[in-house]
Design a protein around this motif. Structure first.
Motif, PDB file in Angstrom:
ATOM      1  N   PHE A   1      -1.347  18.055   2.227  1.00 21.38           N
ATOM      2  CA  PHE A   1      -2.009  16.812   2.612  1.00 21.38           C
ATOM      3  C   PHE A   1      -1.784  16.454   4.080  1.00 21.38           C
ATOM      4  O   PHE A   1      -2.732  16.238   4.837  1.00 21.38           O
ATOM      5  CB  PHE A   1      -1.542  15.668   1.710  1.00 21.38           C
ATOM      6  N   ASN A   2      -0.530  16.400   4.500  1.00 18.66           N
ATOM      7  CA  ASN A   2      -0.258  15.993   5.885  1.00 18.66           C
ATOM      8  C   ASN A   2      -0.775  17.010   6.890  1.00 18.66           C
ATOM      9  O   ASN A   2      -1.255  16.642   7.962  1.00 18.66           O
ATOM     10  CB  ASN A   2       1.247  15.767   6.075  1.00 18.66           C
ATOM     11  N   GLY A   3      -0.714  18.291   6.523  1.00 16.62           N
ATOM     12  CA  GLY A   3      -1.252  19.317   7.413  1.00 16.62           C
ATOM     13  C   GLY A   3      -2.759  19.188   7.581  1.00 16.62           C
ATOM     14  O   GLY A   3      -3.297  19.405   8.671  1.00 16.62           O
ATOM     15  N   PHE A   4      -3.442  18.831   6.507  1.00 19.43           N
ATOM     16  CA  PHE A   4      -4.892  18.605   6.571  1.00 19.43           C
ATOM     17  C   PHE A   4      -5.203  17.447   7.503  1.00 19.43           C
ATOM     18  O   PHE A   4      -6.097  17.535   8.349  1.00 19.43           O
ATOM     19  CB  PHE A   4      -5.417  18.329   5.171  1.00 19.43           C
ATOM     20  N   LEU A   5      -4.458  16.368   7.394  1.00 20.10           N
ATOM     21  CA  LEU A   5      -4.686  15.203   8.257  1.00 20.10           C
ATOM     22  C   LEU A   5      -4.440  15.536   9.723  1.00 20.10           C
ATOM     23  O   LEU A   5      -5.038  14.929  10.615  1.00 20.10           O
ATOM     24  CB  LEU A   5      -3.770  14.047   7.842  1.00 20.10           C
ATOM     25  N   ALA A   6      -3.565  16.505   9.981  1.00 15.87           N
ATOM     26  CA  ALA A   6      -3.222  16.859  11.363  1.00 15.87           C
ATOM     27  C   ALA A   6      -4.261  17.767  12.021  1.00 15.87           C
ATOM     28  O   ALA A   6      -4.240  17.954  13.240  1.00 15.87           O
ATOM     29  CB  ALA A   6      -1.851  17.536  11.388  1.00 15.87           C
ATOM     30  N   LYS A   7      -5.174  18.325  11.230  1.00 15.95           N
ATOM     31  CA  LYS A   7      -6.213  19.203  11.779  1.00 15.95           C
ATOM     32  C   LYS A   7      -7.252  18.396  12.561  1.00 15.95           C
ATOM     33  O   LYS A   7      -7.466  17.212  12.310  1.00 15.95           O
ATOM     34  CB  LYS A   7      -6.921  19.967  10.651  1.00 15.95           C
TER      35      LYS A   7
ATOM     36  N   PRO B   1       0.807  -1.231   0.000  1.00 16.22           N
ATOM     37  CA  PRO B   1       0.000   0.000   0.000  1.00 16.22           C
ATOM     38  C   PRO B   1       0.838   1.278   0.000  1.00 16.22           C
ATOM     39  O   PRO B   1       0.503   2.240  -0.710  1.00 16.22           O
ATOM     40  CB  PRO B   1      -0.841  -0.126   1.274  1.00 16.22           C
ATOM     41  N   GLU B   2       1.932   1.320   0.773  1.00 20.59           N
ATOM     42  CA  GLU B   2       2.718   2.545   0.893  1.00 20.59           C
ATOM     43  C   GLU B   2       3.431   2.924  -0.398  1.00 20.59           C
ATOM     44  O   GLU B   2       3.879   4.061  -0.558  1.00 20.59           O
ATOM     45  CB  GLU B   2       3.733   2.415   2.035  1.00 20.59           C
ATOM     46  N   TYR B   3       3.540   1.975  -1.315  1.00 20.90           N
ATOM     47  CA  TYR B   3       4.133   2.277  -2.615  1.00 20.90           C
ATOM     48  C   TYR B   3       3.320   3.350  -3.344  1.00 20.90           C
ATOM     49  O   TYR B   3       3.856   4.104  -4.156  1.00 20.90           O
ATOM     50  CB  TYR B   3       4.200   0.995  -3.454  1.00 20.90           C
ATOM     51  N   PHE B   4       2.041   3.426  -3.029  1.00 20.65           N
ATOM     52  CA  PHE B   4       1.131   4.347  -3.708  1.00 20.65           C
ATOM     53  C   PHE B   4       0.846   5.607  -2.880  1.00 20.65           C
ATOM     54  O   PHE B   4      -0.100   6.331  -3.148  1.00 20.65           O
ATOM     55  CB  PHE B   4      -0.171   3.621  -4.037  1.00 20.65           C
ATOM     56  N   ALA B   5       1.693   5.857  -1.883  1.00 16.92           N
ATOM     57  CA  ALA B   5       1.516   7.039  -1.033  1.00 16.92           C
ATOM     58  C   ALA B   5       1.706   8.319  -1.839  1.00 16.92           C
ATOM     59  O   ALA B   5       2.461   8.359  -2.819  1.00 16.92           O
ATOM     60  CB  ALA B   5       2.502   6.990   0.127  1.00 16.92           C
ATOM     61  N   LEU B   6       1.025   9.365  -1.418  1.00 15.76           N
ATOM     62  CA  LEU B   6       1.168  10.692  -2.021  1.00 15.76           C
ATOM     63  C   LEU B   6       2.430  11.330  -1.449  1.00 15.76           C
ATOM     64  O   LEU B   6       2.529  11.559  -0.240  1.00 15.76           O
ATOM     65  CB  LEU B   6      -0.061  11.535  -1.704  1.00 15.76           C
ATOM     66  N   ALA B   7       3.410  11.589  -2.291  1.00 15.29           N
ATOM     67  CA  ALA B   7       4.689  12.118  -1.831  1.00 15.29           C
ATOM     68  C   ALA B   7       4.521  13.518  -1.240  1.00 15.29           C
ATOM     69  O   ALA B   7       3.774  14.345  -1.765  1.00 15.29           O
ATOM     70  CB  ALA B   7       5.682  12.163  -2.989  1.00 15.29           C
ATOM     71  N   GLU B   8       5.238  13.772  -0.155  1.00 12.50           N
ATOM     72  CA  GLU B   8       5.140  15.082   0.489  1.00 12.50           C
ATOM     73  C   GLU B   8       5.641  16.184  -0.440  1.00 12.50           C
ATOM     74  O   GLU B   8       5.138  17.306  -0.410  1.00 12.50           O
ATOM     75  CB  GLU B   8       5.946  15.071   1.792  1.00 12.50           C
TER      76      GLU B   8
END
Length: 336
Positions: free
Chosen positions: A100-106, A87-94
């Motif tokens: 993206f990561n900031g949205f998840l942290a909200k 699954p992690e092979y298809f991760a959205l690169a930072e």
């Protein structure tokens, strides 16, 4: 069943270069999203953002260009197969998504839903061309892998969103659907309908498509979607003519996200929240005359800007204004 009731949302692309301002705007809606910021860097372009690690793709950041190589596809295909179970092979690169990561942290708990987005397979396959300038979608085997690749990308993104909110979805941005069934396209309606349906059936969560053009609406209304996001400001008068398909779509629980607020400065300057509310209600009146009552329409409708807009001369001002009008229109409908 999804709830409509004039909830506000929007497509993911914003013209901002300031990350905090973009995040604040996205979070101002009832159904927020993580912003895509192509003016911030080329890798935020929706095609470049999700092209990474697809076998045969070459991204030239200096020239802001993406091409497909059959030779590289053959060289990289085995590696893709080996990694496709990870699954992690298809991760959205930072490096491809500042937000993206900031949205998840909200803390997103106050929102009824949240959404992500990804370029759709038809748009991706039509846009990216090979060495002979032939769209990659016309190669049957490459197209099969493209559908597989994007399914994995969507599943990974959905699972990340699911970790921070119980009700996420990832919708497909599909501007290419406007072009695919014209006389110049070699990808036929019949083949596309079967393949697209099979692709949608494998996706997790509610299935949605956004486009700002004027496609064959019967294709989308019959495609077993849960959410259809349309540029209703420009094309709503055509969409509502598909009365039987719209009726069936809504009766089975589908949501239409009415993109009623323009984002182009020249269109926006002559509109108000009241004029745009009236514009939407005229579309609904036509459907009323064909047996769809306002209660059903209201219960199965979201509101959105008509399209993303990256070309205004005033930077972000017009888009910011369109979001403010959007919230006013929602309030108008809820009071009504």
């Amino acid at each position: 069943m999804l709830s409509g009731q004039a909830l506000t949302t929007a497509m993911g692309i914003l013209p901002h270069t300031n990350l905090q301002d973009a995040q604040r705007l996205a979070l101002s809606l009832d159904i927020p999203f993580w912003p895509q910021l192509p003016h911030f860097r080329f890798r935020e372009d929706m095609y470049a953002q999700f092209a990474e690690l697809f076998p045969g793709i070459i991204i030239d950041e200096a020239k802001k260009n993406i091409v497909f190589s059959h030779q590289r596809f053959a060289q990289e295909f085995d590696e893709y197969l080996e990694n496709s179970a990870i699954p992690e092979y298809f991760a959205l690169a930072e490096e491809s998504s500042a937000a993206f990561n900031g949205f998840l942290a909200k803390n997103l708990s106050k929102y009824p839903m949240i959404h992500g987005q990804i370029v759709g397979p038809i748009s991706f396959g039509l846009k990216i061309c090979d060495e002979e300038r032939k769209p990659m979608i016309y190669d049957d085997f490459v197209r099969e892998i493209l559908y597989d690749f994007l399914q994995h990308k969507i599943t990974w993104q959905y699972n990340q969103l699911k970790q921070v909110h119980p009700n996420p979805f990832v919708w497909l941005d599909e501007p290419g659907l406007e072009m695919i069934f014209n006389s110049l396209s070699a990808y036929t309606y019949e083949v596309a309908f079967v393949e697209y349906g099979a692709f949608l059936s494998k996706l997790p969560g509610p299935k949605g498509v956004h486009l700002c053009g004027n496609p064959d609406w019967s294709f989308l209304l019959n495609a077993k979607l849960d959410i259809l996001s349309v540029d209703a400001f420009s094309w709503g008068h055509i969409l509502v003519r598909y009365v039987d398909e719209v009726k069936e779509f809504l009766n089975r629980g589908g949501i239409i996200s009415w993109g009623v607020v323009p984002t182009l400065t020249s269109e926006l300057t002559s509109e108000t929240a009241n004029s745009l509310t009236d514009r939407l209600l005229k579309l609904w009146e036509f459907l009323n005359q064909h047996g769809l009552d306002d209660d059903l329409l209201y219960d199965h409708s979201w509101l959105a800007p008509s399209r993303c807009c990256l070309i205004n001369g005033d930077g972000t001002a017009s888009v910011d204004h369109s979001y403010a009008l959007l919230r006013e229109i929602s309030e108008n409908l809820r009071k009504r």
